[in-house]
Design an enzyme around this catalytic site. Structure first.
Site, mmCIF file in Angstrom:
data_model
loop_
_atom_site.group_PDB
_atom_site.id
_atom_site.type_symbol
_atom_site.label_atom_id
_atom_site.label_comp_id
_atom_site.label_asym_id
_atom_site.label_seq_id
_atom_site.Cartn_x
_atom_site.Cartn_y
_atom_site.Cartn_z
ATOM 1 N N CYS A 101 -16.037 3.476 0.711
ATOM 2 C CA CYS A 101 -14.946 2.562 1.070
ATOM 3 C C CYS A 101 -14.452 2.764 2.495
ATOM 4 C CB CYS A 101 -13.803 2.679 0.064
ATOM 5 S SG CYS A 101 -12.928 4.257 0.122
ATOM 6 N N GLN A 104 -10.384 -2.846 -3.236
ATOM 7 C CA GLN A 104 -11.631 -2.265 -2.738
ATOM 8 C C GLN A 104 -12.786 -2.545 -3.684
ATOM 9 O OE1 GLN A 104 -12.387 -0.434 0.237
ATOM 10 N NE2 GLN A 104 -14.401 -0.966 -0.570
ATOM 11 N N ASP A 163 -16.714 8.959 -1.802
ATOM 12 C CA ASP A 163 -15.516 8.754 -0.990
ATOM 13 C C ASP A 163 -15.203 10.077 -0.304
ATOM 14 O OD1 ASP A 163 -13.284 7.625 0.146
ATOM 15 O OD2 ASP A 163 -12.173 7.342 -1.716
ATOM 16 N N ARG A 180 0.884 -1.167 0.000
ATOM 17 C CA ARG A 180 0.000 0.000 0.000
ATOM 18 C C ARG A 180 0.921 1.216 0.000
ATOM 19 N NH1 ARG A 180 -5.384 1.340 1.949
ATOM 20 N NH2 ARG A 180 -5.431 3.400 2.931
ATOM 21 N N HIS A 214 -7.215 1.549 -6.685
ATOM 22 C CA HIS A 214 -7.481 0.768 -5.472
ATOM 23 C C HIS A 214 -8.307 -0.472 -5.852
ATOM 24 C CE1 HIS A 214 -7.815 -0.270 -1.408
ATOM 25 N NE2 HIS A 214 -8.567 0.706 -0.926
ATOM 26 N N ARG A 226 -13.978 -6.950 2.091
ATOM 27 C CA ARG A 226 -12.557 -6.786 1.782
ATOM 28 C C ARG A 226 -11.812 -8.056 2.172
ATOM 29 N NH1 ARG A 226 -10.138 -1.737 1.634
ATOM 30 N NH2 ARG A 226 -8.233 -2.938 1.292
#
Length: 308
Positions: free
Chosen positions: A266, A137, A225, A107, A134, A294
């Protein structure tokens, strides 16, 4: 060996199989919670390096727990410990780590770090997030939608707000899973044109609509988001709030979508900024199912990377 770097770099068939296996593992996990025997340990004897240049809650916990649930072990490393690209080149780090571990999840900030790591690693590399995309996700998001509403193919997904890295991976997924995508937000925060073009080239409808009320008409799924990053300056935060205030997901906006439309985020969410409490905690919201998935989606990604 398979890297999982971006959704559009993995075949549609493989993506579908990953989700099928994620659902199977989720069901099996529930059965074991009711007393069924646990005889599935596909990562037994495997070591997975989890590298976090960028802080994390869900990514760290879900990957760490997922490896452990499948019988493997994890080595969690921070950016400060690794000093990627500073004391040692990323290429050399990849070569060294490949001698020690069976898989790497990273990450990070810059996409170039991920790509260089994958280029020189001789074990699978998974994109846990970059500033640009991402993918893990969105695999969880597709899984969540289909649990609640069936196949996502042909559905209308609307993104409200900033065309960020999560939005980018949704555009990749639109092309691979065959759903239509509408972005609504201010022009300076549009998603990258290359991502829009990639989705359209795969035959799906991608629309940019500045009026959020028009954008959500007929929507099956509404997604947003956070407007700001933890590293943004105060002036950036103020500018973002001014730009995006009209794109808040609230009861009025949800009411303009289909009656059975779902809402996703998310997380972490800045409640009463990009989304109201009423929507986050309301009947359309599946944000905590999304967060749980996830774990299951990433377990399936890891198994696919290792061919298990």
């Amino acid at each position: 060996m398979n890297h999982f770097l971006d959704i559009h770099k993995t075949s549609a068939d493989d993506l579908r199989n990953i989700l099928i296996h994620a659902r199977e593992m989720k069901i099996a996990r529930g059965d074991r919670a009711k007393g069924a025997p646990d005889d599935s340990q596909p990562l037994a004897g495997k070591m997975v390096a989890l590298i976090f240049e960028k802080p994390s809650t869900r990514t760290r916990v879900s990957f760490d727990l997922g490896v452990r649930q499948m019988g493997g072990q994890t080595m969690v490393l921070s950016g400060a410990e690794m000093q990627l690209g500073h004391g040692e080149t990323i290429a050399d780090t990849a070569r060294v780590l490949s001698r020690y571990v069976d898989m790497i999840m990273i990450r990070t900030y810059e996409e170039a770090v991920l790509l260089e790591l994958a280029e020189h690693a001789t074990v699978p590399v998974i994109n846990g997030l970059t500033n640009r995309t991402h993918p893990c996700q969105i695999m969880a998001d597709i899984m969540t939608y289909e649990e609640h509403r069936g196949p996502i193919r042909g559905r209308k997904v609307v993104w409200s707000g900033d065309g960020n890295n999560v939005c980018a991976s949704f555009l990749h997924a639109a092309g691979q899973f065959g759903f239509n995508f509408t972005f609504t937000g201010p022009e300076p925060l549009d998603p990258e044109a290359v991502f829009v073009a990639q989705a359209r080239a795969q035959g799906v409808e991608v629309t940019i609509e500045r009026d959020p009320m028009l954008a959500v008409a007929g929507a099956d799924l509404l997604v947003t988001d956070t407007w700001v990053s933890m590293h943004d300056s105060q002036s950036t935060r103020e500018r973002r709030h001014n730009q995006l205030r009209g794109y808040q997901v609230n009861d009025r906006l949800m009411a303009a979508a289909k009656p059975d439309a779902l809402f996703m985020h998310c997380l972490p969410a800045h409640r009463e900024d990009e989304v109201t409490n009423a929507v986050m905690d309301g009947p359309h919201s599946v944000v905590f199912d999304e967060a749980e998935n996830r774990l299951h989606a990433q377990k399936a990604v890891m198994r696919w990377c290792l061919g298990l």
